[in-house]
Design a protein around this motif. Structure first.
Motif, mmCIF file in Angstrom:
data_model
loop_
_atom_site.group_PDB
_atom_site.id
_atom_site.type_symbol
_atom_site.label_atom_id
_atom_site.label_comp_id
_atom_site.label_asym_id
_atom_site.label_seq_id
_atom_site.Cartn_x
_atom_site.Cartn_y
_atom_site.Cartn_z
ATOM 1 N N GLN A 461 5.924 8.767 8.334
ATOM 2 C CA GLN A 461 4.746 7.929 8.197
ATOM 3 C C GLN A 461 3.993 7.675 7.271
ATOM 4 O OE1 GLN A 461 0.868 9.748 9.448
ATOM 5 N NE2 GLN A 461 1.418 9.150 11.462
ATOM 6 N N GLN A 462 4.177 8.610 6.193
ATOM 7 C CA GLN A 462 3.708 8.123 4.873
ATOM 8 C C GLN A 462 4.052 6.739 4.257
ATOM 9 O OE1 GLN A 462 0.764 10.302 5.403
ATOM 10 N NE2 GLN A 462 0.985 10.074 3.036
ATOM 11 N N LYS A 463 5.591 6.824 4.328
ATOM 12 C CA LYS A 463 6.132 5.579 3.853
ATOM 13 C C LYS A 463 5.701 4.231 4.643
ATOM 14 C CE LYS A 463 10.519 7.674 2.298
ATOM 15 N NZ LYS A 463 11.874 7.587 2.471
ATOM 16 N N LEU A 464 5.417 4.346 5.911
ATOM 17 C CA LEU A 464 4.939 3.294 6.980
ATOM 18 C C LEU A 464 3.659 3.007 6.370
ATOM 19 C CD1 LEU A 464 5.065 1.244 9.203
ATOM 20 C CD2 LEU A 464 4.510 3.203 10.577
ATOM 21 N N ARG A 465 2.779 4.037 6.277
ATOM 22 C CA ARG A 465 1.267 3.739 5.621
ATOM 23 C C ARG A 465 1.067 3.116 4.484
ATOM 24 N NH1 ARG A 465 -2.990 6.634 7.899
ATOM 25 N NH2 ARG A 465 -2.517 8.185 9.780
ATOM 26 N N GLN A 466 1.920 3.641 3.522
ATOM 27 C CA GLN A 466 2.041 2.852 2.190
ATOM 28 C C GLN A 466 2.557 1.332 2.245
ATOM 29 O OE1 GLN A 466 0.931 4.393 -0.672
ATOM 30 N NE2 GLN A 466 1.218 2.227 -1.400
ATOM 31 N N HIS A 467 3.554 1.113 3.145
ATOM 32 C CA HIS A 467 3.907 -0.360 3.311
ATOM 33 C C HIS A 467 2.904 -1.215 3.784
ATOM 34 C CE1 HIS A 467 6.638 -3.687 4.460
ATOM 35 N NE2 HIS A 467 6.227 -3.449 5.717
ATOM 36 N N LEU A 468 2.067 -0.784 4.913
ATOM 37 C CA LEU A 468 1.093 -1.378 5.580
ATOM 38 C C LEU A 468 0.000 -1.701 4.622
ATOM 39 C CD1 LEU A 468 1.149 0.429 9.134
ATOM 40 C CD2 LEU A 468 1.886 -1.766 8.671
ATOM 41 N N GLN A 469 -0.299 -0.547 3.834
ATOM 42 C CA GLN A 469 -1.413 -0.536 2.926
ATOM 43 C C GLN A 469 -1.241 -1.633 1.699
ATOM 44 O OE1 GLN A 469 -4.507 1.205 3.307
ATOM 45 N NE2 GLN A 469 -5.099 -0.529 1.964
ATOM 46 N N ASP A 470 0.019 -1.723 1.275
ATOM 47 C CA ASP A 470 0.362 -2.673 0.166
ATOM 48 C C ASP A 470 0.269 -4.323 0.868
ATOM 49 O OD1 ASP A 470 0.989 -0.574 -1.466
ATOM 50 O OD2 ASP A 470 3.394 -0.662 -1.054
ATOM 51 N N ALA A 482 -4.636 -13.911 6.265
ATOM 52 C CA ALA A 482 -5.575 -12.880 6.603
ATOM 53 C C ALA A 482 -5.397 -12.362 7.883
ATOM 54 C CB ALA A 482 -6.691 -13.749 6.284
ATOM 55 N N PRO A 483 -5.103 -13.121 9.070
ATOM 56 C CA PRO A 483 -5.078 -12.745 10.332
ATOM 57 C C PRO A 483 -3.745 -11.704 10.467
ATOM 58 C CG PRO A 483 -5.103 -15.033 10.444
ATOM 59 C CD PRO A 483 -4.871 -14.685 8.976
ATOM 60 N N GLN A 484 -2.847 -11.936 9.795
ATOM 61 C CA GLN A 484 -1.536 -11.052 9.708
ATOM 62 C C GLN A 484 -2.021 -9.737 9.128
ATOM 63 O OE1 GLN A 484 -1.242 -13.888 8.993
ATOM 64 N NE2 GLN A 484 0.770 -15.059 9.601
ATOM 65 N N ALA A 485 -2.788 -9.836 8.008
ATOM 66 C CA ALA A 485 -3.296 -8.643 7.251
ATOM 67 C C ALA A 485 -4.390 -7.860 8.126
ATOM 68 C CB ALA A 485 -3.909 -8.874 5.928
ATOM 69 N N GLN A 486 -5.081 -8.605 8.858
ATOM 70 C CA GLN A 486 -6.052 -7.813 9.991
ATOM 71 C C GLN A 486 -5.278 -7.040 10.813
ATOM 72 O OE1 GLN A 486 -9.372 -7.802 9.288
ATOM 73 N NE2 GLN A 486 -9.878 -6.443 10.870
ATOM 74 N N SER A 487 -4.113 -7.724 11.363
ATOM 75 C CA SER A 487 -3.242 -6.998 12.415
ATOM 76 C C SER A 487 -2.602 -5.862 11.899
ATOM 77 C CB SER A 487 -2.345 -7.813 12.958
ATOM 78 O OG SER A 487 -1.319 -7.226 13.761
ATOM 79 N N LYS A 488 -2.145 -5.905 10.712
ATOM 80 C CA LYS A 488 -1.603 -4.566 9.970
ATOM 81 C C LYS A 488 -2.798 -3.539 9.931
ATOM 82 C CE LYS A 488 2.431 -6.624 8.775
ATOM 83 N NZ LYS A 488 3.627 -5.972 9.355
ATOM 84 N N LEU A 489 -4.034 -3.906 9.577
ATOM 85 C CA LEU A 489 -5.007 -3.038 9.120
ATOM 86 C C LEU A 489 -5.151 -2.108 10.598
ATOM 87 C CD1 LEU A 489 -7.402 -1.711 7.534
ATOM 88 C CD2 LEU A 489 -8.581 -3.724 8.293
ATOM 89 N N LYS A 490 -5.309 -3.094 11.847
ATOM 90 C CA LYS A 490 -5.569 -2.465 13.215
ATOM 91 C C LYS A 490 -4.453 -1.120 13.436
ATOM 92 C CE LYS A 490 -8.180 -5.884 15.223
ATOM 93 N NZ LYS A 490 -8.241 -7.117 16.338
ATOM 94 N N VAL A 491 -3.108 -1.614 13.094
ATOM 95 C CA VAL A 491 -2.119 -0.757 13.051
ATOM 96 C C VAL A 491 -2.136 0.511 12.446
ATOM 97 C CG1 VAL A 491 0.547 -0.407 12.953
ATOM 98 C CG2 VAL A 491 -0.246 -2.609 13.773
ATOM 99 N N LEU A 492 -2.527 0.287 11.210
ATOM 100 C CA LEU A 492 -2.864 1.442 10.203
ATOM 101 C C LEU A 492 -3.888 2.226 10.722
ATOM 102 C CD1 LEU A 492 -2.135 2.592 7.617
ATOM 103 C CD2 LEU A 492 -3.775 1.249 6.702
ATOM 104 N N GLU A 493 -5.139 1.637 11.253
ATOM 105 C CA GLU A 493 -6.250 2.673 11.804
ATOM 106 C C GLU A 493 -5.815 3.478 13.103
ATOM 107 O OE1 GLU A 493 -9.251 -0.137 12.427
ATOM 108 O OE2 GLU A 493 -9.703 -0.251 10.364
ATOM 109 N N LYS A 494 -4.751 3.061 13.842
ATOM 110 C CA LYS A 494 -4.235 3.612 15.171
ATOM 111 C C LYS A 494 -3.150 4.800 14.929
ATOM 112 C CE LYS A 494 -5.473 -0.308 18.329
ATOM 113 N NZ LYS A 494 -5.063 -1.095 19.185
ATOM 114 N N LEU A 495 -2.804 4.635 13.538
ATOM 115 C CA LEU A 495 -1.491 5.725 13.440
ATOM 116 C C LEU A 495 -2.249 7.113 13.458
ATOM 117 C CD1 LEU A 495 0.375 4.217 10.363
ATOM 118 C CD2 LEU A 495 1.087 4.311 12.884
ATOM 119 N N PRO A 496 -1.316 8.016 14.203
ATOM 120 C CA PRO A 496 -2.068 9.221 14.293
ATOM 121 C C PRO A 496 -1.747 10.137 12.984
ATOM 122 C CG PRO A 496 0.038 9.269 15.177
ATOM 123 C CD PRO A 496 -0.216 7.842 14.869
#
Length: 736
Positions: A461-470, A482-496
């Motif tokens: 999960q830490q690797k996935l978080r780092q990939h999404l944040q980058d 920007a829309p794709q980045a916003q979508s990635k941000l939502k995925v990041l926020e929903k990670l447990p």
């Protein structure tokens, strides 16, 4: 919030509602002004119009007025002003260049001065950015009064947490009150069809300012048997107390009984004290007796008095109900069940009629346990139930609880006991509760695999978080991405949120090597002991021990095991025979009541310096640290330490004596599993002799090579194959 008096709006509203009752119009006008001042939004207005204003206008009783028109005009006026407010707020929040720099030091000094003036009770003028002066309305006297109330409430809550929920109180009236607290619905035959599962979510527990559990979850399915495990001091007993006093939201129809302390003694016989524990049965029997006496007074046969005959019929119906309920709870078998439980816990038939005050604390603890087993509450809470039991009683309890029909939650560090009893394991650690299916062996076998999987999941999960944040950091300001980045941000926020498995500190005990001494070291020759000629405890004891001896002494409570140990160390003098000890032999003794050997008013370091002088503080702290008493714990008063920590201090005191023989009386009673493992390894690696009394099957099996049975005033070596064979010999299967 826009600073305005809204006088114009109030006048316009009054004009709109000119034909409406003045009281209603004034209320609506004030309501709208308050609505505007509260910085409400346009979306909220429709709800206010439909649910508040429209019903009031229609109920005002005004005739000849168009209510829909009035409502429409009020709505338009309110919407217009709300939009103006939004525009003003937007303009006021816009960034603007300061005309002059702000002196932060002077602002800080003014804020500090204001705070000091408020604390001293001075009414203060608070200066706002727009220059408007507002007088503080804080009443310091009322504030202090409110703080005192909160402090009193917290103190009361702490006292409640210390409530002795398991203590069976001496007076009958208070005892009944206690049982009613445990079982608030007297007629428990009426709760049979109700769901008695317990589900507690997102609850916190603190004790003495320390967090025990945070956002914890606990699910207890009716009929399951749960073993609660965790390190010393983690708060297991505190959790049980919070459940027993219903600080947690448990349905009131679920009866709870917590066995924690021994009962108070009185003149009631042992078996009657167990029978009286079933409060509902006692109430029914008492009512039955009263009705029978009343019927006897009214006489038999048919009476000409209709009122008398009616009373007889009512009492007869109630008597039938009582008999039916007594039959449901099998009241006629109560005495035999109570006798079976007492016998299983080690009471002889002669003990049944003895008054409870004649028993020692350990036997009163067994009486408390017997009463709980007889009551059969919906939820039974047991805190280290095997500590005061001998091996036959432990085995009987294991087999009895295997047939327990209701929910059981038991705290224990005895792995064999948990293997026999538990259907589920609850692991308390890191302010949380983790639940697992299966007994302790199944839990322990998969513990390492669970930690490995948790670590892998966390790292992935830490690797996935780092990939999404980058990705987000790289493309969030790019118009195309920007829309794709916003979508990635939502995925990041929903990670447990996952946590790395805690790295548990390894507990290690060690006893120093001792020099070898020539034989004979320690032996008994035809030793006998008794406090009087009539009361002999031991006779004809012969035993020889060497440097490599590993001896376990087992047998029923009261058979003389502790007396045997005291004869070995010289605390008692035999009435016959000889006890030989080598002239240079050093013996370290761990008493079952080892707390009495500690000065509770001193710190662990202070206690060792007082009793074993000759070292500096750093050396004492290093020595205590090798037994898990490290950091500030070594500088706490011993009375503030947990039971397991006190035991560790006692073991540290044994080691500093550099003994040739270690004699242990129930050493595992207050230790957690990690400490028991550490003590096991320390005893196995010690090059001197070890003699112990214990009911912990695993500990005996791991440490000892000889098993001696103390029973009927004799001490004899057991010829069978270890402790398991002894358990099977003394404990036949129990039929519930």
């Amino acid at each position: 919030m826009v600073d305005s008096s809204y006088a114009d709006e109030r006048n316009q509203l009054d004009a709109i509602m000119a034909g409406i009752d003045k009281t209603v119009a004034s209320y609506i006008s004030g309501y709208i002004v308050d609505f505007l001042q509260s910085e409400s939004e346009v979306d909220e207005l429709s709800e206010v119009m439909d649910e508040v204003l429209k019903p009031m206008l229609q109920g005002s009783g005004s005739s000849g007025t168009d209510m829909d028109s009035i409502l429409s005009r009020i709505e338009n006026l309110t919407i217009q002003r709300l939009k103006e407010n939004e525009a003003l707020n937007k303009n006021s929040s816009a960034l603007h260049k300061l005309d002059a720099p702000i002196d932060l030091r002077s602002e800080q000094e003014r804020t500090s001065l204001t705070a000091r003036m408020i604390q001293s009770g001075v009414r203060t003028d608070l200066s706002h950015s727009k220059g408007k002066v507002v007088t503080s309305k804080v009443d310091t006297k009322k504030l202090r009064k409110a703080e005192a109330k909160i402090a009193a409430k917290m103190e009361k809550r702490e006292l409640k947490a210390n409530y002795e929920a398991s203590k069976l109180i001496e007076e009958d009236t208070l005892e009944d009150e206690f049982l009613m607290k445990v079982n608030p619905i007297l007629d428990y035959t009426e709760t049979k069809g109700k769901i008695k599962d317990i589900a507690l979510e997102n609850f916190d527990i603190t004790f003495g300012g320390k967090k025990i559990l945070t956002n914890a979850e606990l699910k207890l399915v009716f009929g399951r048997r749960y073993g609660l495990i965790g390190k010393n001091g983690v708060g297991k007993s505190t959790l049980l107390r919070n459940i027993s006093v219903r600080d947690l939201p448990i349905p009131t129809y679920i009866s709870i009984l917590h066995v924690e302390q021994e009962m108070a003694g009185d003149d009631t016989s042992a078996i009657n004290s167990v029978l009286k524990a079933d409060f509902f049965r006692e109430i029914l029997l008492k009512e039955e007796s009263q009705i029978m006496a009343s019927l006897k007074e009214l006489g038999e046969g048919v009476s000409e008095d209709k009122d008398v005959e009616s009373s007889k019929n009512q009492m007869g119906d109630r008597l039938n109900e009582i008999h039916k309920k007594l039959q449901e709870i099998e009241s006629d078998k109560a005495e035999s069940k109570a006798g079976e439980i007492l016998s299983g816990l080690g009471f002889s038939s002669n003990d049944f009629s003895r008054p409870t005050r004649s028993f020692s604390g350990g036997w009163r603890m067994r009486l408390s346990l017997a009463r709980a087993l007889f009551c059969k509450p919906d939820l039974l809470l047991l805190d280290e139930p095997t500590n005061m039991l001998d091996i036959p009683a432990v085995v009987w309890l294991e087999r009895y609880l295997q047939g327990w029909p209701n929910t059981l939650l038991v705290v224990s560090h005895d792995r064999e006991f948990l293997d026999y009893v538990a259907t589920d394991i609850i692991h308390q650690h890191s302010e949380r509760l983790d639940q697992y299916k299966g007994n302790f062996s199944q839990f322990w076998a998969t513990a390492d695999d669970r930690k490995k999987n948790q670590r892998k999941e966390y790292e992935a999960q830490q690797k996935l978080r780092q990939h999404l944040q980058d990705y987000i950091d790289r493309w969030r300001y790019n118009a195309k991405r920007a829309p794709q980045a916003q979508s990635k941000l939502k995925v990041l926020e929903k990670l447990p949120v996952l946590e790395l498995p805690e790295v548990e500190k390894t507990v290690t005990f060690s006893f120093p090597e001792c020099e070898s001494l020539p034989a004979p070291l320690l032996y008994m020759d035809e030793v006998g002991f008794g406090y009087s000629k009539e009361k002999k405890i031991l006779s004809g004891v012969n035993i020889n021990m060497e440097m490599k001896s590993r001896v376990a002494i087992v047998g029923p409570n009261g058979a003389g095991k502790t007396t045997m140990l005291k004869l070995l160390i010289g605390a008692l003098t035999p009435t016959s025979g000889l006890v030989h000890r080598h002239g240079r032999l050093r013996i370290a003794y761990f008493s079952q009541h080892h707390v009495d050997q500690l000065d509770l008013s001193l710190t662990a370091v202070g206690h060792m310096a007082k009793n074993y002088p000759g070292k500096n503080e750093e050396e004492y702290r290093k020595h205590l640290g090798s037994f898990g008493i490290s950091g500030m714990t070594a500088l706490q008063k011993i009375q503030t330490l947990s039971g397991g920590q006190k035991s560790r201090v006692a073991f540290a005191c044994l080691a500093v004596q550099k003994p040739h023989f270690i004699i242990l009386d129930e050493p595992t009673n207050h230790l957690d599993m990690e400490s028991i493992d550490a003590l096991t390894l320390a005893c196995k690696s010690f090059n001197g002799g070890v003699v112990l009394v214990s009911h912990d099957e695993r500990f005996i099996d791991a440490v000892c090579t000889e098993l001696w049975v103390c029973s009927d005033g004799k001490l004899a070596q057991f010829k069978g194959n270890g402790i398991k064979a002894y358990k099977d010999m003394v404990c036949p299967p129990v039929i519930i």
